[in-house]
Write an enzyme that holds these catalytic residues in place. Structure first.
Site, PDB file in Angstrom:
ATOM      1  N   SER A  53       0.817  -1.085   0.002  1.00 28.49           N
ATOM      2  CA  SER A  53      -0.106   0.043  -0.027  1.00 28.49           C
ATOM      3  C   SER A  53       0.891   1.223  -0.016  1.00 28.49           C
ATOM      4  O   SER A  53       0.120   2.383   0.067  1.00 28.49           O
ATOM      5  CB  SER A  53      -0.926   0.106   1.225  1.00 28.49           C
ATOM      6  N   HIS A  92       1.652   4.153   6.794  1.00 27.91           N
ATOM      7  CA  HIS A  92       0.884   4.748   5.897  1.00 27.91           C
ATOM      8  C   HIS A  92       1.499   6.282   6.249  1.00 27.91           C
ATOM      9  O   HIS A  92       1.958   6.646   7.315  1.00 27.91           O
ATOM     10  CB  HIS A  92      -0.563   4.857   6.019  1.00 27.91           C
ATOM     11  N   ASP A 119      -7.371   6.019   4.971  1.00 24.72           N
ATOM     12  CA  ASP A 119      -7.654   4.705   5.774  1.00 24.72           C
ATOM     13  C   ASP A 119      -8.886   4.630   6.696  1.00 24.72           C
ATOM     14  O   ASP A 119      -8.761   3.681   7.463  1.00 24.72           O
ATOM     15  CB  ASP A 119      -6.349   4.565   6.701  1.00 24.72           C
TER      16      ASP A 119
END
Lengths: 177, 191
Positions: A53, A92, A119
């Protein structure tokens, strides 16, 4: 044949010594890990990237070094955080943040670079933000590819047992002359 | 004394040591060079074309029951030359435009309204007009009317191996580049 012969030749004391040196190695590895966690102020200072990701920055199998200092988190920092109640840490980037000065609470929204959306689908239902308590650490640096070993060990647990078994045999049956 | 396993062990140990040393040197050269000869960047130009307040839902991809909130939409021009940031140890450049503003309840707010990943040096010459912001400007309290924000350009250098570096231009938090505010955005009327 060689193994059983050398085993019979060893006394109980020698076997105990070998086991002790094995435990010493384990203990010093644990000390180094925990010492690193204290220095970086993060409960898990080295993590492996599991998903894609954050590509192309972080590929699956990269090793990340984390640290958490007293500086407030700023937008654009790549952080590793855990959603309350879930075990898996997620790495992230912080997209939005709002600092509440009176309570000292930071409201953070994160998004993976390679993900089309933020998210919020990964948080708990109804949760719109994460906070500083959920953050495990900020990514300070990284080394590519090295973490592949951990991924292989995770995907194939038999490999883990085989590796530990092999190590044990080598340590127990190495003679110090 | 020189069995196959011992030779393999010695070779592997040497290979791992050499790899670690090379990686450490590569990681260290980057920051050292930047302190010796700092990279000079031209001031990027941001022009705000249009701001509007719309009402919509956030996170509607996954959450179908989220409330309707005010969203600030920005249309802007951006011209920036970030090519000097690309060294041999740069894997990618993550560029993002952040709107920073202050409200009574929250002293510091940062909202990323646009981001981009640059992997080649030639792509680092950014120039576009009338770009609609990727993400809307929002606020925790869901009201955007009256917010005045400063737009700042940030970038995150991701190395091939080594330390990650974040830097920015036009921000109050600016450390190396203390340039004046690049652009500011006003949503609605000041109350």
């Amino acid at each position: 044949m060689d193994f059983t012969q050398s085993l019979r030749r060893m006394s109980v004391r020698q076997i105990a010594q070998q086991v002790l040196s094995f435990l010493l190695i384990l203990a010093s590895a644990l000390m180094i890990w925990k010492g690193l966690a204290v220095v970086t102020n993060s409960e898990s200072p080295i993590v492996v990237v599991l998903s894609a990701s954050m590509e192309p920055a972080f590929q699956r199998g990269d090793l990340l070094f984390l640290a958490l200092d007293n500086e407030p988190i700023r937008a654009g920092d790549v952080v590793v955080f855990k959603v309350n109640g879930k075990d898996i840490p997620i790495v992230h980037r912080v997209l939005w943040l709002h600092d509440d000065e009176s309570t000292g609470k930071q409201y953070l929204l994160t998004k993976g670079d390679n993900n089309p959306v933020d998210d919020r689908g990964l948080y708990n239902p109804g949760q719109m933000w994460v906070h500083r308590e959920d953050i495990v650490g900020k990514v300070q640096g990284f080394v590519p590819y090295v973490g592949m070993v951990t991924i292989a060990l995770n995907d194939y647990p038999q490999l883990k047992y085989a590796l530990v078994g092999l190590l044990g045999i080598f340590v127990l049956f190495s003679k110090d002359e | 004394m020189y069995s196959l396993s011992q030779r393999a062990n010695a070779v592997l140990a040497l290979a791992v040591t050499v790899a670690c040393v090379v990686a450490a040197i590569a990681a260290a050269i980057g920051p050292l060079l930047s302190t010796v000869s700092p990279i000079e960047l031209a001031t990027p130009k941001i022009a705000v074309k249009r701001t509007s307040i719309e009402r919509g839902r956030l996170g509607s991809y996954y959450n179908h029951h989220s409330q309707v909130v005010e969203l600030g939409i920005v249309k802007f021009d951006l011209e920036a030359d970030l090519r000097p940031l690309f060294t041999w140890n740069t894997k990618q450049l993550f560029v993002y435009l952040v709107a920073e503003y202050e409200t009574e309840k929250h002293r510091w707010n940062q909202v990323t309204i646009w981001d981009d990943i640059i992997t080649h040096k030639d792509d680092a010459l950014i120039s576009f007009r009338d770009k609609r912001a990727e993400y809307p400007l929002t606020y925790v309290e869901n009201v955007v009317n009256g917010i005045k924000a400063n737009l700042t350009l940030h970038w995150n250098t991701v190395p091939v191996v080594g330390l990650m570096l974040n830097d920015r231009m036009g921000s109050r938090l600016s450390n190396r580049y203390s340039t004046p505010v690049l652009a500011s955005v006003q949503f609605g009327k000041k109350k």
